[in-house]
Design a protein around this motif. Structure first.
Motif, PDB file in Angstrom:
ATOM      1  N   ARG A 130      32.613  25.710  48.280  1.00  0.00           N
ATOM      2  CA  ARG A 130      31.555  24.818  47.798  1.00  0.00           C
ATOM      3  C   ARG A 130      32.132  23.713  46.921  1.00  0.00           C
ATOM      4  NH1 ARG A 130      27.886  29.616  48.085  1.00  0.00           N
ATOM      5  NH2 ARG A 130      28.605  30.366  46.054  1.00  0.00           N
ATOM      6  N   LEU A 131      33.191  24.026  46.165  1.00  0.00           N
ATOM      7  CA  LEU A 131      33.849  22.994  45.363  1.00  0.00           C
ATOM      8  C   LEU A 131      34.461  21.906  46.248  1.00  0.00           C
ATOM      9  CD1 LEU A 131      35.696  25.147  42.648  1.00  0.00           C
ATOM     10  CD2 LEU A 131      33.606  23.791  42.359  1.00  0.00           C
ATOM     11  N   MET A 132      34.797  22.273  47.496  1.00  0.00           N
ATOM     12  CA  MET A 132      35.360  21.313  48.445  1.00  0.00           C
ATOM     13  C   MET A 132      34.280  20.541  49.188  1.00  0.00           C
ATOM     14  SD  MET A 132      38.536  23.558  50.032  1.00  0.00           S
ATOM     15  CE  MET A 132      39.383  22.136  50.745  1.00  0.00           C
ATOM     16  N   MET A 154      31.522  16.462  54.544  1.00  0.00           N
ATOM     17  CA  MET A 154      32.885  15.941  54.468  1.00  0.00           C
ATOM     18  C   MET A 154      33.618  16.725  53.385  1.00  0.00           C
ATOM     19  SD  MET A 154      35.155  13.848  55.637  1.00  0.00           S
ATOM     20  CE  MET A 154      34.204  12.609  56.531  1.00  0.00           C
ATOM     21  N   LEU A 155      34.579  17.520  53.795  1.00  0.00           N
ATOM     22  CA  LEU A 155      35.345  18.293  52.823  1.00  0.00           C
ATOM     23  C   LEU A 155      36.303  17.387  52.066  1.00  0.00           C
ATOM     24  CD1 LEU A 155      36.274  21.509  54.870  1.00  0.00           C
ATOM     25  CD2 LEU A 155      34.333  21.165  53.333  1.00  0.00           C
ATOM     26  N   HIS A 156      36.540  17.722  50.807  1.00  0.00           N
ATOM     27  CA  HIS A 156      37.491  16.951  50.013  1.00  0.00           C
ATOM     28  C   HIS A 156      38.473  17.899  49.321  1.00  0.00           C
ATOM     29  CE1 HIS A 156      35.220  18.173  46.431  1.00  0.00           C
ATOM     30  NE2 HIS A 156      34.121  17.840  47.076  1.00  0.00           N
ATOM     31  N   GLU A 157      39.544  17.333  48.829  1.00  0.00           N
ATOM     32  CA  GLU A 157      40.596  18.144  48.214  1.00  0.00           C
ATOM     33  C   GLU A 157      40.127  18.733  46.884  1.00  0.00           C
ATOM     34  OE1 GLU A 157      41.500  13.948  46.670  1.00  0.00           O
ATOM     35  OE2 GLU A 157      40.479  14.931  48.352  1.00  0.00           O
ATOM     36  N   ALA A 172      41.770  30.926  53.709  1.00  0.00           N
ATOM     37  CA  ALA A 172      40.519  30.224  53.988  1.00  0.00           C
ATOM     38  C   ALA A 172      40.565  28.805  53.436  1.00  0.00           C
ATOM     39  CB  ALA A 172      39.342  30.989  53.385  1.00  0.00           C
ATOM     40  N   LEU A 173      41.117  28.664  52.231  1.00  0.00           N
ATOM     41  CA  LEU A 173      41.187  27.346  51.608  1.00  0.00           C
ATOM     42  C   LEU A 173      42.229  26.456  52.277  1.00  0.00           C
ATOM     43  CD1 LEU A 173      40.797  28.347  47.845  1.00  0.00           C
ATOM     44  CD2 LEU A 173      39.045  27.656  49.486  1.00  0.00           C
ATOM     45  N   ILE A 174      43.297  27.048  52.784  1.00  0.00           N
ATOM     46  CA  ILE A 174      44.287  26.260  53.537  1.00  0.00           C
ATOM     47  C   ILE A 174      43.648  25.698  54.804  1.00  0.00           C
ATOM     48  CG2 ILE A 174      46.398  26.399  54.916  1.00  0.00           C
ATOM     49  CD1 ILE A 174      47.511  28.327  52.784  1.00  0.00           C
ATOM     50  N   PHE A 175      42.895  26.547  55.526  1.00  0.00           N
ATOM     51  CA  PHE A 175      42.233  26.068  56.745  1.00  0.00           C
ATOM     52  C   PHE A 175      41.242  24.954  56.428  1.00  0.00           C
ATOM     53  CE2 PHE A 175      43.333  30.272  58.824  1.00  0.00           C
ATOM     54  CZ  PHE A 175      44.124  29.710  59.826  1.00  0.00           C
TER      55      PHE A 175
END
Length: 430
Positions: A130-132, A154-157, A172-175
């Motif tokens: 959710r933070l992404m 749109m995912l962000h870093e 999961a976060l790497i993917f």
């Protein structure tokens, strides 16, 4: 089912099933890469089948040829909206890692599982996703499955310090990070070093990742290419035979082509510390594998804690059995992660071994075991946990009087379908 007891020794050679962690990841990377991926030595267990079926439901062509599969990857953009909710069965790995992939896709999806999986918290991935920018939610404040993931985001870093030592959360976060903008760089900081199969496979598929100690940097907008993957035997499955070979009198077992990636070999370090005899031969540095030869040994207690825990978290149930047959005290600390596995493994393991006469005490984050103690027969419920079922079968070999029985043995199908066939082979070879 009735379990074999009063073993006079285990002898023989085995090739254990393919590594479950690597099997899952090979399917995932093959599906999000472009072109054909060929995988040799895939684990044919129910958890891995759940992963295969999930990607088939998203339009990926996967052909099975025994322990070899071929995957026709079309990249992240080639994944299609599944027509119905994705059934993850009992697989926490499938659920967590696939969530990281689905978080960045332009369609809605839902993941659910069996009764056991439905009790496993997914907030550890949901919160950072959710933070992404992901829209992901489960039941209760722990985000229990089913998980609903909304598309068109749109995912962000992010710059994120993992609060738990978990390769599943990291993966999961790497993917998810791979799907951010090309100019984005996600930074993850591990609590402790965990298994690095995702990082290694990302590089193998032509991806970029920078690792310095516990710091991991993942650039976004990456395009991956299909590869050939050779999967070694799973050390988590081999662990049951390692312990059996150490504690059952007159035993000598050879385990071929076992994965010995340093992030997974904590059990070998513990065995050495306890005085156990395990020899590595035929080491293959390219594939991080070796043949392991184990012999009956006199053992002493030890302490297992700290950075060692992530390197053997899945092996702790069978290590607890090992400790009951070691002279002195063994202390397991910093293993609170055991409470959110297929079962609360601290409670289930201590209850099972106490019923067999072991002197074992649960703690909030581990166990205290005092040996050496003889074990007697009891009735065991695997509680839907494959590792509990296999541990019970190995413990039964030490029982000299009475009949051991096990219900729920079907759970073993998730990771080791041929377990009882291999047990009969070793037990009849003496």
């Amino acid at each position: 089912m009735k379990l074999e007891t009063k073993s006079q020794g285990l002898r023989g050679t085995l090739k254990v099933p393919g590594d479950k962690s690597i099997s899952h990841r090979s399917i995932m990377f093959g599906s999000i890469a472009h072109g054909k991926t060929e995988v040799e030595g895939i684990l044919q267990g129910e958890d891995v089948i759940s992963t295969m079926n999930a990607f088939r439901a998203m339009g990926v062509q996967i052909q099975e040829h025994g322990s070899r599969i071929t995957i026709e990857g079309k990249g992240f953009s080639g994944l299609k909206a599944p027509k119905k909710a994705l059934d993850m069965g009992n697989s926490g790995t499938s659920t967590r890692l696939i969530s990281g992939i689905l978080a960045g896709r332009p369609f809605d999806s839902e993941l659910f599982g069996d009764a056991s999986l439905s009790k496993r918290p997914m907030d550890r991935i949901a919160k950072p996703l959710r933070l992404m920018g992901a829209k992901i939610a489960g039941e209760t404040d722990r985000d229990l499955p089913p998980l609903k993931i909304s598309g068109n985001v749109m995912l962000h870093e992010i710059d994120y310090k993992l609060p738990v030592a978990s390769a599943q959360v990291k993966s999961a976060l790497i993917f998810a990070a791979l799907q951010t903008d090309k100019k984005a760089v996600t930074r993850l900081v591990e609590k402790e070093k965990t298994r690095d199969h995702t990082e290694e496979m990302l590089v193998q598929f032509g991806g970029q990742i920078a690792i310095s100690g516990k710091n991991i940097l993942i650039p976004g907008g990456q395009k991956l290419q299909g590869q050939k993957v050779l999967i070694p035997g799973d050390i988590s499955s081999a662990a049951f035979w390692l312990v059996a070979g150490l504690v059952v009198p007159n035993s000598e077992i050879e385990l071929r082509n076992v994965g010995v990636n340093v992030t997974r070999t904590g059990i070998l370090d513990v065995i050495e510390e306890m005085g156990g005899q395990v020899v590595r031969i035929h080491e293959d540095e390219t594939n991080h594998s070796a043949t392991l030869v184990v012999r009956t040994s006199a053992l002493v207690g030890t302490e297992i804690s700290g950075e060692l825990i992530p390197r053997l978290i899945d092996e702790l149930p069978i290590i607890a059995l090992l400790a009951t047959q070691a002279a002195g005290e063994t202390i397991i600390r910093d293993a609170e992660e055991l409470r959110v596995k297929e079962t609360d493994r601290i409670s289930v393991v201590t209850h099972l071994l106490q019923n067999m006469g072991a002197e074992i005490t649960p703690t909030s984050d581990g166990m205290i075991i005092r040996g050496k103690t003889p074990l007697h027969a009891t009735h065991v419920d695997a509680c839907g946990d494959h590792r509990i079922g296999m541990m019970a079968a190995i413990a039964a070999l030490l029982v000299q009087e009475g009949q051991m029985s096990l219900v729920g043995e079907e759970a073993i199908q998730t990771s080791y379908p041929s377990f009882f066939d291999d047990l009969r082979l070793l037990n009849s070879s003496n």
